[in-house]
Design a protein around this motif. Structure first.
Motif, short mmCIF file in Angstrom:
data_model
loop_
_atom_site.label_atom_id
_atom_site.label_comp_id
_atom_site.label_asym_id
_atom_site.label_seq_id
_atom_site.Cartn_x
_atom_site.Cartn_y
_atom_site.Cartn_z
N SER A 127 63.48 -5.01 85.36
CA SER A 127 64.53 -5.33 86.33
C SER A 127 65.70 -4.37 86.26
N ALA A 128 65.63 -3.38 85.34
CA ALA A 128 66.73 -2.42 85.22
C ALA A 128 66.70 -1.44 86.39
N PRO A 129 67.87 -0.94 86.84
CA PRO A 129 67.89 0.05 87.93
C PRO A 129 67.05 1.27 87.59
N LYS A 130 66.19 1.69 88.50
CA LYS A 130 65.27 2.78 88.22
C LYS A 130 65.99 4.11 88.03
N GLU A 131 67.17 4.27 88.68
CA GLU A 131 67.85 5.55 88.57
C GLU A 131 68.58 5.71 87.24
N SER A 132 68.71 4.61 86.48
CA SER A 132 69.45 4.69 85.23
C SER A 132 68.49 4.89 84.06
N GLN A 133 69.01 5.44 82.98
CA GLN A 133 68.23 5.62 81.75
C GLN A 133 68.52 4.44 80.83
N SER A 134 67.50 3.59 80.62
CA SER A 134 67.69 2.45 79.73
C SER A 134 67.69 2.93 78.29
N ALA A 135 68.53 2.33 77.48
CA ALA A 135 68.65 2.75 76.09
C ALA A 135 69.20 1.61 75.26
N VAL A 136 69.11 1.78 73.95
CA VAL A 136 69.75 0.87 73.00
C VAL A 136 70.70 1.71 72.17
N THR A 137 71.99 1.39 72.24
CA THR A 137 72.95 2.12 71.42
C THR A 137 73.00 1.49 70.03
N TYR A 138 73.29 2.32 69.04
CA TYR A 138 73.31 1.80 67.67
C TYR A 138 74.50 2.36 66.91
N GLN A 139 74.90 1.60 65.92
CA GLN A 139 75.89 2.06 64.93
C GLN A 139 75.47 1.49 63.59
N LEU A 140 75.19 2.37 62.65
CA LEU A 140 74.77 1.98 61.31
C LEU A 140 75.78 2.53 60.31
N THR A 141 76.13 1.70 59.34
CA THR A 141 77.04 2.14 58.28
C THR A 141 76.48 1.68 56.94
N PHE A 142 76.17 2.65 56.08
CA PHE A 142 75.76 2.31 54.72
C PHE A 142 76.97 2.51 53.82
N LYS A 143 77.33 1.43 53.13
CA LYS A 143 78.51 1.45 52.27
C LYS A 143 78.06 1.54 50.81
N PRO A 144 78.04 2.74 50.25
CA PRO A 144 77.48 2.95 48.90
C PRO A 144 78.19 2.17 47.80
N GLN A 145 79.48 1.97 47.97
CA GLN A 145 80.25 1.32 46.91
C GLN A 145 79.77 -0.12 46.67
N ILE A 146 79.34 -0.78 47.72
CA ILE A 146 78.91 -2.17 47.58
C ILE A 146 77.42 -2.35 47.88
N GLY A 147 76.73 -1.25 48.20
CA GLY A 147 75.29 -1.34 48.46
C GLY A 147 74.97 -2.22 49.64
N GLU A 148 75.59 -1.95 50.77
CA GLU A 148 75.41 -2.80 51.95
C GLU A 148 75.16 -1.95 53.18
N LEU A 149 74.20 -2.38 54.01
CA LEU A 149 73.90 -1.71 55.27
C LEU A 149 74.34 -2.60 56.41
N ARG A 150 75.29 -2.11 57.22
CA ARG A 150 75.76 -2.86 58.37
C ARG A 150 75.24 -2.20 59.63
N MET A 151 74.89 -3.03 60.61
CA MET A 151 74.24 -2.46 61.79
C MET A 151 74.63 -3.19 63.06
N SER A 152 74.55 -2.47 64.14
CA SER A 152 74.77 -3.04 65.46
C SER A 152 73.86 -2.32 66.44
N PHE A 153 73.10 -3.10 67.23
CA PHE A 153 72.23 -2.55 68.28
C PHE A 153 72.56 -3.27 69.58
N ILE A 154 72.83 -2.51 70.64
CA ILE A 154 73.23 -3.10 71.92
C ILE A 154 72.41 -2.47 73.04
N PRO A 155 71.65 -3.28 73.79
CA PRO A 155 70.91 -2.75 74.95
C PRO A 155 71.87 -2.30 76.04
#
Length: 683
Positions: free
Chosen positions: A653-681
Motif C-alpha cells: 500500500s506504500a506509494p510506488k514513487e517512493s523508496q520504502s525503507a527502515v531507518t535505524y539508530q544503534l548505539t553500543f555503550k562499551p562502558q556498561i555493555g549495552e546495545l540500544r536500538m531503534s528501527f522505524i519504517p
C-alpha cells in the motif's frame, strides 16, 4: 522502587539496577502467550463449538447450567459459556494482574452479573454460602494444557476440581485428550542429545563413555515439528495412541505406565519419540483440535499455527537397534506433571524401571539442546579447523575462551605447541577434564578454571599467549550480541597477550534484515476483538509490559522454527574489532535499510557474523536467502534477535514513487555493555 543485582551477560560484571516493584509482573505478561492464544482461531472456534454443545446437553436434561472455568486468563471461555446460555460462571485465575484484567474484560463485554472472577488457585476455592462458589458446577471448562499436555499441572487441578467443585454428573470441555507418539531414527534430532564423534584430521574426538551411556536430561524438547523435514528422520513405528484422558470422568494424578506394542517398520536405530496430542471437545469426537505437525495434514489443507502448543521430542535413554518386523514395546511413564519413554521388548516390558531418566554425565546440565547440535556440527567445526591451521604454528601458545568448547582440541590438532582453555564454571571444567582424559589429551591441554581477571603469568607457564581463540559462546548469553563477552575477556587478558598475538575470530559484525514473518508476528500483534468479544484491555496490558521491559528492543527466537521472507538485503551495521581492546567511547551506527521486496513488514532480525580470518567467516544467523521468493534459511543452533514493529506495515500500500525503507539508530555503550536500538519504517 527496589534494587536488584544482575550479571551483565556482555561485561560479566555485577550491576545493581533500580527497578519498579512491578518488574516481575511486567516480565510475566510480556513473555506470556496470551496474544498467541487469542490469535489461535482454530482453538477458539473449537472451544466455542464444544462449549455450546455442552451447554445444550445440560439444558436438555432440564438442569441449571453452572460453569467452572479454571485458568480463565482473559475470561474468553467464560464469556463464550454465558453467550451459549450458561446461567452462571465461576472463572478462576491465580495470577492477580490477569484476574484483574479478566474482571475488567468481563464487565466491558456486559457479563459482570453472570461471571464471577475468583483470584485463587483452584485447589483453594471453596463451595458454600460463605465460600467462593455458591454451588457446585456441572460444566468444567479448562485450558490448562502445555505442549506436553500435562506439564502445567492439569491432572492435579482436574482431580481436585472433580472431587470438590463439581456436581456428581458433569460435562467437560474439552471432553477428552489423546496423546500420540512415533518412534524414529534421526541423526539430526539425536545430535541435540548426545555428543557425537568429531573428525579432526588424523584423529577423532570421542565422547567419554559415561556421556555415551547417559540417559540424558528428563525434560521434553518442545519444537515446531512442522519445520523438521521428513528426510531428517526415519519412522520405525506407526503413529501410536499412547494414552487417553477422559475429563468427564474422575481423574487420578497418580503415576502410571502405558505399554504400547508395535511392529517395527524398518531396520534402524530407535533414538527419538515424536509426540503430540489432540482434544475432542464433545463426546462424539466431532469437534477436534489437533496439535499434529503440518506434514500429517492432507495437501492444500489449512494448517493451524500456534506457538503456545507445539510438538514434543523425547530422547530415549539409549539407542536401540531394531529390525523390520520386530515386535517392540514403547513404554510411556506418566506422573502428575510430565511424560517420559522407554523402549524394550514385549517380554521385558512389565519389569521395566519406571524411574525418570536423569543426567549422570554433567553434559546435559551444562549444554542445552541447541549447544549439543552446534558441537556436533561438523561443517562448522571444519571452518574453525581450517582457520586455526592458517594462524597456528608449532610454536603457538593458544588460549581458548569459550564455555564448553571443542576448540582446544581443534587447536591441538592444528599444531599448537601449548593449549590452555579457560572454563568459567566447575561443571564445565569437570566436563572438559573428562573429554581430555578420554582422548588422551589431559597432559597436553591445560584447563584454567578461573575468571579472566584472575589469570596469572604462572597459570600460563610464564609464557605469552600468541593465539587467543573463541567461538565465541557463553552460557549466559541470551541475545546474539551477548557473546561480545569474548571482547571483554580479550581486553582483560591483554597483559598476557604477545604483541603480535593473533585473535580468532578477528572481528564480529552485527547484521540485520527486515522481514515478513509467516506466523511469528501473531505473538506481538494486537487482538482487539476475539470471536466477537472485546479483549483490547489485554492488548493494553501486553503493550505496557513490552514497553516496560528492560530488553524491549529485541527478543531471542530460534528462527529456523519460524519461516519468514527477507524484505531488505542483509546488512552489517556495526563491526567490533577483537584485535583491539574494548573502546571507551560509544559505537554509533545510523542509516536506512532499503526494502527490495513487497510484503507485510513485521520487524527486523539481528544476528552476529564472525570473521575468523580474512577469508573465513561463520554466521550465527542468516545462511541463505532465496532470490526468487526471499525465503530465509537460518542457522539452527543459535537464537536470533527479533525487533518487532509496534504495528504492521504493508508495503503493497506504500506509494510506488517512493523508496520504502527502515531507518535505524544503534548505539553500543562499551562502558556498561549495552546495545540500544531503534528501527522505524519510512516511505
Amino acid at each position: 522502587m527496589v534494587f536488584c543485582g544482575r550479571v551483565n551477560p556482555i561485561t560479566g560484571s555485577l550491576v545493581w539496577i533500580e527497578e519498579d516493584e512491578n518488574y516481575d509482573y511486567h516480565q510475566e505478561i510480556a513473555r506470556s502467550s496470551y496474544a498467541d492464544m487469542l490469535h489461535d482461531k482454530d482453538r477458539n472456534e473449537k472451544y466455542y463449538q464444544g462449549i455450546r454443545a455442552a451447554v445444550k446437553r445440560v439444558k436438555e436434561r432440564g438442569e441449571e447450567v453452572i460453569v467452572l472455568d479454571i485458568g480463565t486468563g482473559t475470561g474468553l471461555l467464560s464469556m463464550m459459556a454465558v453467550t451459549a446460555g450458561a446461567d452462571y460462571c465461576y472463572a478462576i485465575e491465580v495470577f492477580k494482574p490477569m484476574a484483574d484484567a479478566a474482571e475488567q474484560i468481563v464487565k466491558a463485554n456486559g457479563f459482570g452479573d453472570k461471571i464471577k472472577v475468583i483470584n485463587k488457585h483452584s485447589t483453594e476455592v471453596t463451595v458454600g454460602p460463605d465460600g467462593d462458589m455458591m454451588q457446585r458446577a456441572n460444566i468444567l471448562i479448562t485450558e490448562l494444557f502445555d505442549t506436553e499436555l500435562i506439564g502445567e499441572g492439569a491432572l492435579p487441578s482436574y482431580e481436585h476440581a472433580q472431587h470438590n467443585l463439581m456436581q456428581e454428573c458433569w460435562e467437560a470441555v474439552p471432553h477428552r485428550a489423546t496423546v500420540y507418539a512415533q518412534v524414529v531414527e534421526s541423526h539430526r534430532l539425536w545430535s541435540w542429545n548426545k555428543l557425537l564423534p568429531m573428525q579432526l584430521d588424523s584423529r577423532t574426538v570421542q565422547p567419554p563413555s559415561e556421556m555415551e551411556s547417559c540417559p540424558g536430561a528428563p525434560s521434553v524438547c518442545d519444537v515446531q515439528l512442522s519445520q523438521v523435514k521428513l528426510e531428517d528422520f526415519r519412522p520405525l513405528s506407526d503413529i501410536l495412541v499412547v494414552f487417553r484422558v477422559d475429563f468427564s470422568k474422575q481423574i487420578s494424578s497418580s503415576p502410571v505406565s502405558h505399554i504400547v506394542n508395535f511392529t517395527s517398520l524398518a531396520n534402524g536405530a530407535a533414538q527419538v519419540v515424536l509426540s503430540w496430542w489432540d482434544i475432542d471437545m464433545d463426546p462424539e469426537a466431532t469437534i477436534n483440535c489437533s496439535m499434529k505437525p503440518s506434514w500429517l495434514y492432507p495437501a492444500l489443507h489449512p494448517v493451524p499455527w500456534r506457538d503456545h502448543w507445539m510438538q514434543c521430542v523425547y530422547f530415549l535413554p539409549k539407542e536401540t537397534k531394531v529390525t523390520q518386523g520386530e515386535e517392540m514395546s514403547l513404554i510411556a511413564h506418566q506422573d502428575d506433571y510430565c511424560v517420559w519413554y522407554n523402549l524394550t521388548t514385549p517380554s521385558a516390558a512389565d519389569c521395566h524401571s519406571t524411574e525418570i531418566a536423569a543426567c549422570r554425565c554433567g553434559a546435559h546440565i551444562t549444554w542445552n539442546r541447541a549447544r549439543f547440535g552446534e558441537l556436533n556440527d561438523q561443517a562448522r567445526m571444519d571452518k574453525y579447523k581450517e582457520a586455526l591451521k592458517e594462524v597456528l604454528t608449532p610454536s603457538s601458545v593458544c588460549l581458548c575462551v569459550s564455555d564448553g568448547s571443542l576448540l582446544p582440541m581443534v587447536a591441538h590438532s592444528a599444531g599448537a605447541a601449548q593449549v590452555f582453555t579457560l572454563e568459567s564454571s566447575f561443571m564445565a571444567q569437570q566436563l572438559m577434564d573428562k573429554l581430555l582424559q578420554t582422548n588422551n589429551l589431559k597432559e597436553t591441554i591445560h584447563i584454567l578454571q578461573k575468571s579472566q581477571d584472575n589469570i596469572t603469568a604462572a597459570d600460563l607457564g610464564e609464557m605469552k599467549v600468541t593465539a587467543l581463540v573463541g567461538e565465541p559462546f557463553f552460557t549466559t548469553s541470551l541475545l546474539p550480541w551477548h557473546n561480545l563477552c569474548f571482547w571483554y575477556s580479550r581486553t582483560a587478558l591483554s597483559r598476557h597477550l604477545a604483541k603480535d598475538c593473533t585473535v580468532l575470530p578477528m572481528s564480529a559484525s552485527l547484521c540485520v534484515l527486515v522481514v515478513e514473518f509467516k506466523d511469528l508476528w501473531r505473538i506481538r500483534s494486537p487482538c482487539g476483538n476475539c470471536e466477537g468479544f472485546d479483549v483490547s484491555i489485554m492488548d493494553e496490558m501486553i503493550k505496557k509490559s513490552l514497553d516496560f521491559r528492560e530488553s524491549q528492543e529485541a527478543e531471542p527466537h530460534p528462527l529456523w522454527e519460524y519461516p519468514c521472507r527477507a524484505l531488505s538485503d542483509p546488512s552489517n551495521l556495526i563491526t567490533f574489532d577483537f584485535r583491539e581492546k574494548v573502546p571507551t567511547e560509544d559505537i554509533i551506527a545510523e542509516g536506512s535499510l532499503n526494502l527490495v521486496r513487497s510484503g507485510v513488514c513485521h520487524g527486523v532480525v539481528l544476528w552476529m557474523s564472525y570473521q575468523l580470518t580474512e577469508d573465513i567467516s561463520v554466521s550465527t544467523g542468516l545462511l541463505e536467502v532465496s532470490d526468487e521468493t526471499g525465503d530465509c534459511h537460518w542457522y539452527p543452533h543459535r537464537k536470533q534477535g527479533v525487533y518487532f514493529f509496534s504495528s504492521l506495515w504493508n508495503l503493497a500500500s506504500a506509494p510506488k514513487e517512493s523508496q520504502s525503507a527502515v531507518t535505524y539508530q544503534l548505539t553500543f555503550k562499551p562502558q556498561i555493555g549495552e546495545l540500544r536500538m531503534s528501527f522505524i519504517p519510512k516511505t
